[in-house]
Design a protein around this motif. Sequence first.
Motif, PDB file in Angstrom:
ATOM      1  N   GLY A  66      -1.172   2.356   7.331  1.00 45.39           N
ATOM      2  CA  GLY A  66      -0.324   1.662   8.130  1.00 45.39           C
ATOM      3  C   GLY A  66      -0.098   0.290   7.957  1.00 45.39           C
ATOM      4  O   GLY A  66       0.903  -0.341   8.131  1.00 45.39           O
ATOM      5  N   ILE A  67      -1.302  -0.322   8.111  1.00 42.93           N
ATOM      6  CA  ILE A  67      -1.381  -1.747   8.017  1.00 42.93           C
ATOM      7  C   ILE A  67      -0.860  -2.355   6.646  1.00 42.93           C
ATOM      8  O   ILE A  67      -0.071  -3.266   6.784  1.00 42.93           O
ATOM      9  N   GLY A  68      -1.313  -1.551   5.543  1.00 40.88           N
ATOM     10  CA  GLY A  68      -0.646  -2.035   4.276  1.00 40.88           C
ATOM     11  C   GLY A  68       0.834  -2.054   4.336  1.00 40.88           C
ATOM     12  O   GLY A  68       1.489  -2.753   3.684  1.00 40.88           O
ATOM     13  N   TYR A  69       1.278  -0.750   4.757  1.00 39.95           N
ATOM     14  CA  TYR A  69       2.627  -0.623   4.919  1.00 39.95           C
ATOM     15  C   TYR A  69       3.601  -1.841   5.373  1.00 39.95           C
ATOM     16  O   TYR A  69       4.467  -2.332   5.120  1.00 39.95           O
ATOM     17  N   ARG A  70       2.697  -2.130   6.626  1.00 42.35           N
ATOM     18  CA  ARG A  70       3.450  -3.046   7.544  1.00 42.35           C
ATOM     19  C   ARG A  70       3.605  -4.601   6.700  1.00 42.35           C
ATOM     20  O   ARG A  70       4.393  -5.132   6.574  1.00 42.35           O
ATOM     21  N   HIS A  71       2.534  -4.819   6.074  1.00 45.62           N
ATOM     22  CA  HIS A  71       2.352  -6.034   5.275  1.00 45.62           C
ATOM     23  C   HIS A  71       3.639  -5.860   4.141  1.00 45.62           C
ATOM     24  O   HIS A  71       3.988  -6.940   3.821  1.00 45.62           O
ATOM     25  N   PHE A  72       3.402  -4.547   3.445  1.00 45.52           N
ATOM     26  CA  PHE A  72       4.411  -4.336   2.761  1.00 45.52           C
ATOM     27  C   PHE A  72       5.777  -4.631   2.849  1.00 45.52           C
ATOM     28  O   PHE A  72       6.642  -5.463   2.373  1.00 45.52           O
ATOM     29  N   GLU A  73       6.145  -4.313   4.084  1.00 48.87           N
ATOM     30  CA  GLU A  73       7.558  -4.303   4.503  1.00 48.87           C
ATOM     31  C   GLU A  73       7.949  -6.097   4.924  1.00 48.87           C
ATOM     32  O   GLU A  73       9.037  -6.059   4.706  1.00 48.87           O
ATOM     33  N   GLN A  74       6.887  -6.785   5.417  1.00 53.54           N
ATOM     34  CA  GLN A  74       6.868  -7.972   5.297  1.00 53.54           C
ATOM     35  C   GLN A  74       6.851  -9.013   4.102  1.00 53.54           C
ATOM     36  O   GLN A  74       6.839 -10.310   4.190  1.00 53.54           O
ATOM     37  N   GLU A  75       6.743  -8.428   3.001  1.00 53.70           N
ATOM     38  CA  GLU A  75       6.515  -9.069   1.636  1.00 53.70           C
ATOM     39  C   GLU A  75       5.243  -9.741   1.645  1.00 53.70           C
ATOM     40  O   GLU A  75       5.288 -10.641   0.885  1.00 53.70           O
ATOM     41  N   GLU A  76       4.495  -9.296   2.141  1.00 50.14           N
ATOM     42  CA  GLU A  76       2.982 -10.089   2.009  1.00 50.14           C
ATOM     43  C   GLU A  76       2.001  -9.147   1.425  1.00 50.14           C
ATOM     44  O   GLU A  76       1.106  -8.276   1.585  1.00 50.14           O
ATOM     45  N   TYR A  77       2.315  -9.361  -0.041  1.00 44.08           N
ATOM     46  CA  TYR A  77       1.672  -8.391  -0.902  1.00 44.08           C
ATOM     47  C   TYR A  77       0.176  -8.366  -1.129  1.00 44.08           C
ATOM     48  O   TYR A  77      -0.191  -7.312  -1.344  1.00 44.08           O
ATOM     49  N   ALA A  78      -0.190  -9.786  -0.990  1.00 41.19           N
ATOM     50  CA  ALA A  78      -1.781  -9.526  -1.272  1.00 41.19           C
ATOM     51  C   ALA A  78      -2.353  -8.902  -0.020  1.00 41.19           C
ATOM     52  O   ALA A  78      -3.420  -8.079  -0.266  1.00 41.19           O
ATOM     53  N   GLU A  79      -1.858  -8.929   1.155  1.00 46.62           N
ATOM     54  CA  GLU A  79      -2.699  -8.543   2.515  1.00 46.62           C
ATOM     55  C   GLU A  79      -2.502  -7.034   2.281  1.00 46.62           C
ATOM     56  O   GLU A  79      -3.278  -6.169   2.607  1.00 46.62           O
ATOM     57  N   ALA A  80      -1.210  -6.478   1.691  1.00 49.51           N
ATOM     58  CA  ALA A  80      -0.825  -5.306   1.635  1.00 49.51           C
ATOM     59  C   ALA A  80      -1.917  -4.435   0.712  1.00 49.51           C
ATOM     60  O   ALA A  80      -2.548  -3.509   0.692  1.00 49.51           O
ATOM     61  N   ARG A  81      -2.076  -5.032  -0.462  1.00 46.70           N
ATOM     62  CA  ARG A  81      -2.700  -4.615  -1.702  1.00 46.70           C
ATOM     63  C   ARG A  81      -4.115  -4.350  -1.031  1.00 46.70           C
ATOM     64  O   ARG A  81      -5.004  -3.412  -0.947  1.00 46.70           O
ATOM     65  N   LYS A  82      -4.811  -5.340  -0.112  1.00 44.49           N
ATOM     66  CA  LYS A  82      -6.080  -5.197   0.383  1.00 44.49           C
ATOM     67  C   LYS A  82      -6.283  -4.284   1.308  1.00 44.49           C
ATOM     68  O   LYS A  82      -7.217  -3.373   1.597  1.00 44.49           O
ATOM     69  N   ALA A  83      -5.112  -4.016   2.378  1.00 45.67           N
ATOM     70  CA  ALA A  83      -5.221  -2.799   3.304  1.00 45.67           C
ATOM     71  C   ALA A  83      -5.257  -1.493   2.311  1.00 45.67           C
ATOM     72  O   ALA A  83      -5.808  -0.500   2.862  1.00 45.67           O
ATOM     73  N   PHE A  84      -4.354  -1.410   1.498  1.00 42.69           N
ATOM     74  CA  PHE A  84      -4.304  -0.095   0.646  1.00 42.69           C
ATOM     75  C   PHE A  84      -5.358   0.146   0.229  1.00 42.69           C
ATOM     76  O   PHE A  84      -6.124   1.522   0.022  1.00 42.69           O
ATOM     77  N   ARG A  85      -6.188  -0.783  -0.596  1.00 45.93           N
ATOM     78  CA  ARG A  85      -7.384  -0.415  -1.089  1.00 45.93           C
ATOM     79  C   ARG A  85      -8.617  -0.353  -0.230  1.00 45.93           C
ATOM     80  O   ARG A  85      -9.548   0.748  -0.349  1.00 45.93           O
ATOM     81  N   GLU A  86      -8.380  -0.776   0.968  1.00 49.55           N
ATOM     82  CA  GLU A  86      -9.190   0.075   2.135  1.00 49.55           C
ATOM     83  C   GLU A  86      -8.971   1.328   2.488  1.00 49.55           C
ATOM     84  O   GLU A  86     -10.009   1.868   2.710  1.00 49.55           O
ATOM     85  N   ALA A  87      -7.855   1.549   2.453  1.00 54.67           N
ATOM     86  CA  ALA A  87      -7.420   3.124   2.820  1.00 54.67           C
ATOM     87  C   ALA A  87      -8.220   4.101   2.095  1.00 54.67           C
ATOM     88  O   ALA A  87      -8.621   5.077   2.046  1.00 54.67           O
ATOM     89  N   LEU A  88      -8.081   3.777   0.649  1.00 57.03           N
ATOM     90  CA  LEU A  88      -8.539   4.416  -0.609  1.00 57.03           C
ATOM     91  C   LEU A  88      -9.956   4.678  -0.491  1.00 57.03           C
ATOM     92  O   LEU A  88     -10.608   5.572  -1.077  1.00 57.03           O
ATOM     93  N   LYS A  89     -10.948   3.701   0.267  1.00 57.74           N
ATOM     94  CA  LYS A  89     -12.334   4.177   0.377  1.00 57.74           C
ATOM     95  C   LYS A  89     -12.562   5.369   1.228  1.00 57.74           C
ATOM     96  O   LYS A  89     -13.664   6.165   1.324  1.00 57.74           O
ATOM     97  N   TYR A  90     -11.400   5.736   1.876  1.00 58.20           N
ATOM     98  CA  TYR A  90     -11.548   7.038   2.769  1.00 58.20           C
ATOM     99  C   TYR A  90     -10.907   8.579   2.252  1.00 58.20           C
ATOM    100  O   TYR A  90     -11.300   9.442   2.594  1.00 58.20           O
ATOM    101  N   ASP A  91      -9.948   8.177   1.273  1.00 63.27           N
ATOM    102  CA  ASP A  91      -9.522   9.099   0.677  1.00 63.27           C
ATOM    103  C   ASP A  91      -8.856   8.799  -0.892  1.00 63.27           C
ATOM    104  O   ASP A  91      -7.729   8.275  -0.887  1.00 63.27           O
ATOM    105  N   ARG A  92      -9.822   8.647  -1.900  1.00 61.77           N
ATOM    106  CA  ARG A  92      -9.536   8.037  -3.042  1.00 61.77           C
ATOM    107  C   ARG A  92      -8.716   8.825  -4.095  1.00 61.77           C
ATOM    108  O   ARG A  92      -8.023   8.559  -4.965  1.00 61.77           O
ATOM    109  N   TRP A  93      -8.179  10.173  -3.370  1.00 62.29           N
ATOM    110  CA  TRP A  93      -7.392  11.022  -4.095  1.00 62.29           C
ATOM    111  C   TRP A  93      -5.892  10.857  -3.787  1.00 62.29           C
ATOM    112  O   TRP A  93      -5.027  11.817  -4.009  1.00 62.29           O
ATOM    113  N   HIS A  94      -5.709  10.205  -2.654  1.00 57.22           N
ATOM    114  CA  HIS A  94      -4.170   9.906  -1.849  1.00 57.22           C
ATOM    115  C   HIS A  94      -3.361   9.206  -2.895  1.00 57.22           C
ATOM    116  O   HIS A  94      -3.429   7.950  -2.797  1.00 57.22           O
ATOM    117  N   LEU A  95      -2.408   9.668  -3.679  1.00 57.14           N
ATOM    118  CA  LEU A  95      -1.654   8.865  -4.673  1.00 57.14           C
ATOM    119  C   LEU A  95      -0.662   7.984  -3.982  1.00 57.14           C
ATOM    120  O   LEU A  95      -0.380   7.064  -4.662  1.00 57.14           O
TER     121      LEU A  95
END
Length: 321
Positions: free
Chosen positions: A255-284
């Motif tokens: 959710g944090i990554g998506y909010r950054h994505f919506e605000q075109e803060e793409y470096a911060e979005a990538r960081k949050a999406f990668r953090e999310a994948l630590k908890y579910d690495r199969w979520h495409l």
Amino acid sequence: MKHFMPEVSVIIPAYNSSRYIAEALDSVFEQTFKDFEVIVVDDGSTDDTRRIIENYPHQIKYFYQENGGPAKARNLGIRKSEGKYIAFLDADDLWLASKLEKQVAEFEKNPELGMVITENCLFDDAGVYRDVVGKSNYLMHGDLVTNIFLKSGVVTPTVMVRRDVFGEIGLFEETLRIGEDDNMWIRIAFHYPVGFVDEPLAKIRDHQMRTMRVNQNYAVYTRASVEMLLNKYDRRLGDKIRKLVPRKFYQGNFGIGYRHFEQEEYAEARKAFREALKYDRWHLKAYAYILMTMVPKRIIRFLRTAKRKLLPGVGGPKWTR
């Protein structure tokens, strides 16, 4: 002289809220239900919040404390209140005129309820941009404790609680600056039935400072709240949510990554999406958004515009608090 106790105590924490608090108070005093008191707890404001409250034309109980966060402010308000029911409003949000009336009626119809919540809409400086957030589907359908833990979405200004509930389960956790509300709603929903008024009776304001507060501090306070829910309260509650913890952290970081994505803060979005994948690495979906952040902005804007035209109402996580 006989002292009359109000039916409802309205508690409003305020921190540097001079821009919005008069509008919030107006929405309280325009309620069709009139048997209430208003308690404003100033959480160490340095702007004109106090002056606005002191000059407000209706009676308000005003208390000042050094900055301690919303949980501490709400707890002080609860301790100073006298109502049978406690309703919460944040200083930047608004109520529709029939909110208190309909929630009190729900309690009177079902006295065993621990709290009653309502649907809400979302608005910003341009006006209402979401008429409802769909709580009857994503929150009230299924197990409420699980849904609050995973999805949040109760939204504090929609809540009214029976006063004696706090005597049974305790007050807000004052060490939590974020998530203190969901922590409380989970505890209430675990021990009491919860009522729902399926009308958008609260208007939740979306503005930059609110989003920044959530993004910057999510991990620290969410981990602290989860630890409390697992180990501090009823053991059965801890057992209930234990298996949900990885999913909770995936969804929160996504959710944090998506909010950054919506605000075109793409470096911060990538960081949050990668953090999310630590908890579910199969979520495409997280992988897909990481790839999207590497696409030129003009192409992303085109795709987002096309998606909203073709699939209105379909998107990322619902904006809730």
